[in-house]
Design a protein around this motif. Structure first.
Motif, PDB file in Angstrom:
ATOM      1  N   GLU A 221      -7.237  26.862 -11.576  1.00  0.00           N
ATOM      2  CA  GLU A 221      -8.303  27.543 -12.319  1.00  0.00           C
ATOM      3  C   GLU A 221      -8.018  29.035 -12.450  1.00  0.00           C
ATOM      4  O   GLU A 221      -8.307  29.643 -13.476  1.00  0.00           O
ATOM      5  CB  GLU A 221      -9.648  27.296 -11.632  1.00  0.00           C
TER       6      GLU A 221
ATOM      7  N   ASP B 137      -3.919  15.153 -11.751  1.00  0.00           N
ATOM      8  CA  ASP B 137      -5.195  15.485 -12.405  1.00  0.00           C
ATOM      9  C   ASP B 137      -5.602  16.931 -12.151  1.00  0.00           C
ATOM     10  O   ASP B 137      -6.046  17.603 -13.067  1.00  0.00           O
ATOM     11  CB  ASP B 137      -6.307  14.489 -12.004  1.00  0.00           C
TER      12      ASP B 137
ATOM     13  N   GLY C 166      -3.697  19.588 -14.304  1.00  0.00           N
ATOM     14  CA  GLY C 166      -3.726  19.451 -15.756  1.00  0.00           C
ATOM     15  C   GLY C 166      -2.620  18.591 -16.323  1.00  0.00           C
ATOM     16  O   GLY C 166      -2.365  18.599 -17.520  1.00  0.00           O
ATOM     17  N   ALA C 167      -1.965  17.812 -15.475  1.00  0.00           N
ATOM     18  CA  ALA C 167      -0.735  17.144 -15.920  1.00  0.00           C
ATOM     19  C   ALA C 167      -0.963  15.785 -16.573  1.00  0.00           C
ATOM     20  O   ALA C 167      -0.022  15.193 -17.095  1.00  0.00           O
ATOM     21  CB  ALA C 167       0.231  16.999 -14.757  1.00  0.00           C
ATOM     22  N   GLN C 168      -2.205  15.300 -16.533  1.00  0.00           N
ATOM     23  CA  GLN C 168      -2.428  14.008 -17.178  1.00  0.00           C
ATOM     24  C   GLN C 168      -2.205  14.142 -18.685  1.00  0.00           C
ATOM     25  O   GLN C 168      -2.642  15.105 -19.303  1.00  0.00           O
ATOM     26  CB  GLN C 168      -3.853  13.528 -16.900  1.00  0.00           C
ATOM     27  N   PHE C 169      -1.515  13.205 -19.246  1.00  0.00           N
ATOM     28  CA  PHE C 169      -1.143  13.165 -20.673  1.00  0.00           C
ATOM     29  C   PHE C 169      -0.159  14.273 -21.061  1.00  0.00           C
ATOM     30  O   PHE C 169      -0.005  14.606 -22.225  1.00  0.00           O
ATOM     31  CB  PHE C 169      -2.382  13.253 -21.595  1.00  0.00           C
ATOM     32  N   ARG C 170       0.494  14.887 -20.082  1.00  0.00           N
ATOM     33  CA  ARG C 170       1.531  15.868 -20.382  1.00  0.00           C
ATOM     34  C   ARG C 170       2.780  15.471 -19.590  1.00  0.00           C
ATOM     35  O   ARG C 170       2.736  14.562 -18.767  1.00  0.00           O
ATOM     36  CB  ARG C 170       1.087  17.280 -19.966  1.00  0.00           C
TER      37      ARG C 170
ATOM     38  N   PHE D 165      -3.705  23.702 -23.189  1.00  0.00           N
ATOM     39  CA  PHE D 165      -2.827  22.539 -23.145  1.00  0.00           C
ATOM     40  C   PHE D 165      -2.562  22.011 -24.558  1.00  0.00           C
ATOM     41  O   PHE D 165      -2.242  20.848 -24.748  1.00  0.00           O
ATOM     42  CB  PHE D 165      -3.425  21.461 -22.245  1.00  0.00           C
TER      43      PHE D 165
END
Lengths: 381, 397
Positions: free
Chosen positions: A33, A72, A75-79, A43
């Motif tokens: 954060e 999670d 921020g790494a989900q879907f990246r 993102f």
């Protein structure tokens, strides 16, 4: 000369003996954060973070594929997400490769380690040895480091008193670092009286168990203004893996560190580290390593570690003003801590420990027993 | 001298010294004789953990003497003849102290046939020559009339057709008539590797190195039933080095902090409450709750009590249980795993647990267009704030 990348922002929680009330996910989230807040990075698939590099270790987390536990909160989900399961400093090399290849403009680099979670860090480092021979012998980083310490101290005329001086100084310096682990100040006599772990290494010669997490935002030169007004540049990176089997190598030769430094210095255009670099952060997991690595990065003369301490080398070259690894970082993350201290110094955010006019800094980190794998990063304001 | 399976009687004796195991000779202090028909006699002396072997006509002093013909002797030593059968059938005779002779079994490591290279041509010859003997006539159904053709390219290649008709198998070295299926390999070497299991059919086909014409499915389903698997004659001939495997248990004691989010969920279980947390952005519920909504990358602070009743969304029945990861105890099987969609949740906002054992067969899984069986938790009496505070779920009747 190599191309450079920028560190746009860093975030960390305070190094602590035990965050008993937090999961490491909670620790990371605070750093995440903070980076978002400082840089306003997004993102967005075109303009934002597409790849996250994390640093963690399965053994310390007691979890296979430890990065899956934290995707999670970083921020790494879907990246894209890649894990560095080695000294965190190599994550910077990884980020550098991603950015300079042109595949990513922006990299978020996050790391965590909760050393308080496992009952014994020595059992964990024991597992880095082969199960057939060296593991049953009970080799771990403590007693293997002690073997190196004894040989090095003999060669470079470093004494028990010198080590006491290093420990006392580390804890004093850490007082000025708001993120440093809170340790009690000790006298040289207390260090000299502290229990012997593996002769010549005493309890107070070893870094204490520490929990910590951090985050950094890295970026290509072209887009740095989008995220910060005060970038710090990584201009050189070099790493070197020494022989794995202890019996194969000269424990006092600093072979891998000299190689890693040479590569990093060449890329950064450093001719004389003594003159060209104003701040050094060295990876002293144990007190004897400070003069030894100082020799390795070229600020102490070969075989003169003891004399270098007597001549005030530690202060003269601004070594480990943060308190160093010795004051307490997780083993895995010492390199990131070193690099972050260099970032603070070069961006003028080092508070009471600020070195005036610091233009260049070196962060060094070691992995494995007796400094097997070494990596060096040169950073510039 | 005659050879059996490529091995001479002498080879067995000449290699004894090398194969000798002193640890097997600890309590042996004797002379043993070997009388091999048409080959000669040998005397083995074992004393003080050492041995000597000599070819001699004088077998006096031997505590026991083994008599066999050359083929049986080599066969027993190379594993090609079953030792017990040979003895029971009288092909091996032991004169003298049987018990003492039994000890010779521990004296030597297994005899290993020296490695010989087999070329692609050797393999092809062996593979096709063994097809008829490998045919299992009783597996062929009445009226089965098929032919499998092989068209193998490359310098060692050739053509073969295998016919199965009237429960008989025949082979020709041409391709005749209209085969049920024709296998084509650009290079016969790939065929050999395929049969030896070194490369799989899919990759060969995908890379265009092999193809098939006709009813490949017929061959794929019938061949493994109709024929014994090809045995690589070289497979048993790798010199046997004693390869040690170490068994170790790695055990690290750990304490896992639960933190404010997972901690709240676990504390809830203690109070017979099930908490989900709700994303402020997308509104989805997370069970168990997590610090952030990974989809929206925002912190999730709102906790809502859901259930405790709900419906079964997904389920499985486990017959082969892994040991309980925390205790090492093996669970009784079968047991049923279910994902429960609690009242107050929607879509895939489910939590996994177990179903009461005697109700495994009675529950129905739900999905988007169908409701699953209604279930309720059965709580443990002494709850400590962990997953087993719920013993299991049962049908809510």
């Amino acid at each position: 000369m190599g191309k450079r990348i920028a560190i746009c922002a860093v975030a960390q929680i305070k190094n602590d003996a035990e965050y008993w009330h937090l999961r490491f996910q909670n620790m990371l989230l605070e750093c995440f954060e903070s980076i978002m807040d400082q840089t306003k990075v997004t993102f967005d698939m075109e303009k934002g973070i597409r790849t996250i590099i994390t640093c963690s270790n399965d053994m310390f987390d007691a979890r296979t594929i430890s990065n899956n536990g934290v995707t999670d909160v970083v921020g790494a989900q879907f990246r894209g997400e890649e894990k560095m399961d080695q000294e965190s400093i190599n994550g910077l090399g990884y980020a550098m490769a991603s950015i300079l290849s042109g595949h990513d403009d922006v990299i978020l680099f996050m790391g965590h380690c909760k050393e308080s979670q496992g009952e014994s860090r020595r059992m964990i480092s024991n597992l880095s040895f082969d199960p057939f021979y060296t593991r049953p012998l009970g080799m771990d980083y403590h007693n293997v480091d002690a073997m190196q310490a004894r040989a090095y101290m003999e060669k470079s005329k470093v004494t028990d008193e010198h080590l006491a001086k290093i420990v006392v100084r580390s804890r004093q310096n850490a007082q000025k670092n708001p993120y440093a682990r809170e340790n009690k100040l000790v006298s040289e006599q207390e260090v000299l009286n502290s229990p012997m772990y593996s002769d010549p290494l005493r309890e107070l010669h070893m870094y204490p168990i520490t929990d910590w997490a951090y985050g950094m935002l890295l970026c290509c030169e072209e887009r740095v203004k989008e995220f910060t007004k005060k970038p710090v540049w990584i201009t050189g990176y070099g790493s070197c893996m020494d022989r794995y089997f202890l019996g194969d190598k000269d424990l006092t030769s600093n072979f891998s560190l000299k190689n890693a430094s040479k590569r990093a210095y060449e890329k950064a255009g450093i001719k004389d580290p003594k003159k060209d670099i104003q701040v050094f952060e060295l990876s002293d997991h144990a007190a004897y390593q400070l003069p030894m690595w100082a020799e390795g990065v070229g600020i102490a003369d070969e075989g003169q570690g003891g004399k270098w301490i007597d001549d005030g080398g530690m202060d003269k070259f601004n070594v480990n003003l943060s308190g160093g690894h010795l004051n307490g970082n997780p083993l895995l993350l010492g390199g990131a801590a070193r690099a972050m201290e260099c970032y603070y110094q070069l961006s003028g955010q080092a508070g009471d420990r600020q070195v005036k006019g610091a233009k260049r800094a070196v962060a060094q980190a070691a992995t494995g027993g007796a400094g097997q794998h070494q990596a060096v990063i040169v950073m510039e304001a | 001298m005659a050879e059996y399976w490529g091995v001479k009687v002498e080879d067995i004796f000449n290699s004894m010294q090398e194969r000798f195991r002193p640890e097997g000779a600890k309590d042996v202090d004797s002379l043993f004789g070997y009388d091999i028909k048409d080959e000669g006699k040998w005397k083995l002396t074992v004393k003080d953990n050492k041995m000597t072997i000599e070819k001699t006509d004088d077998l006096t002093g031997c505590i026991a003497t083994m008599k066999a013909d050359g083929e049986t002797f080599v066969g027993v030593n190379t594993g090609n003849v079953d030792a017990t059968n040979a003895f029971m059938g009288g092909r091996v005779i032991v004169d003298g102290d049987m018990g003492a002779f039994g000890k010779t079994g521990k004296l030597f490591r297994k005899f290993v046939i020296a490695q010989k290279e087999m070329t692609t041509k050797d393999y092809l010859a062996d593979m096709f020559a063994t097809i008829v003997p490998r045919f299992k006539a009783n597996e062929a159904e009445e009226g089965l009339d098929v032919s499998f053709a092989y068209d193998l390219g490359g310098p060692d290649g050739g053509k073969w057709t295998v016919f199965i008709k009237d429960k008989k198998c025949t082979i020709t070295t041409t391709i005749e008539g209209k085969p049920t299926v024709t296998l084509e390999f650009n290079d016969a070497r790939d065929y050999v590797d395929f049969i030896l299991g070194k490369i799989d059919a899919q990759s060969l086909m995908a890379s265009g190195k092999a193809g098939a014409k006709g009813d490949l499915n017929m061959m794929a389903t019938k061949w493994p039933i109709l024929f014994e698997k090809y045995k690589d004659p070289m497979a048993g001939n790798v010199p046997q080095q004693e390869l040690i495997v170490l068994k170790k248990i790695i055990s690290l004691n750990e304490k896992f902090s639960t933190g404010p989010v997972m901690g709240k969920f676990l504390k809830g279980l203690k109070e017979q409450k099930i908490y989900a947390n709700k994303c402020p952005q997308c509104g989805r519920m997370q069970l168990p709750p997590r610090e952030v909504c990974a989809d929206c990358r925002v912190r999730v602070d709102e906790f809502l009590e859901v259930g405790p009743k709900g419906e079964v969304r997904y389920m499985d029945i486990i017959y082969y249980a892994m040991p309980d990861p925390l205790t090492g105890q093996v669970r009784e099987t079968p047991y049923g795993g279910i994902n429960i969609l609690f009242d107050g949740c929607k879509g895939n906002e489910t939590l996994p647990h177990f179903i009461r054992k005697d109700q495994i067969e009675k529950i129905q899984m739900g999905w988007n267009e169908k409701k699953g069986t209604r279930v309720r938790p059965v709580w443990e009496e002494n709850r400590i704030g962990d997953i087993w505070d719920i013993k299991y779920f049962e049908i809510d009747e």
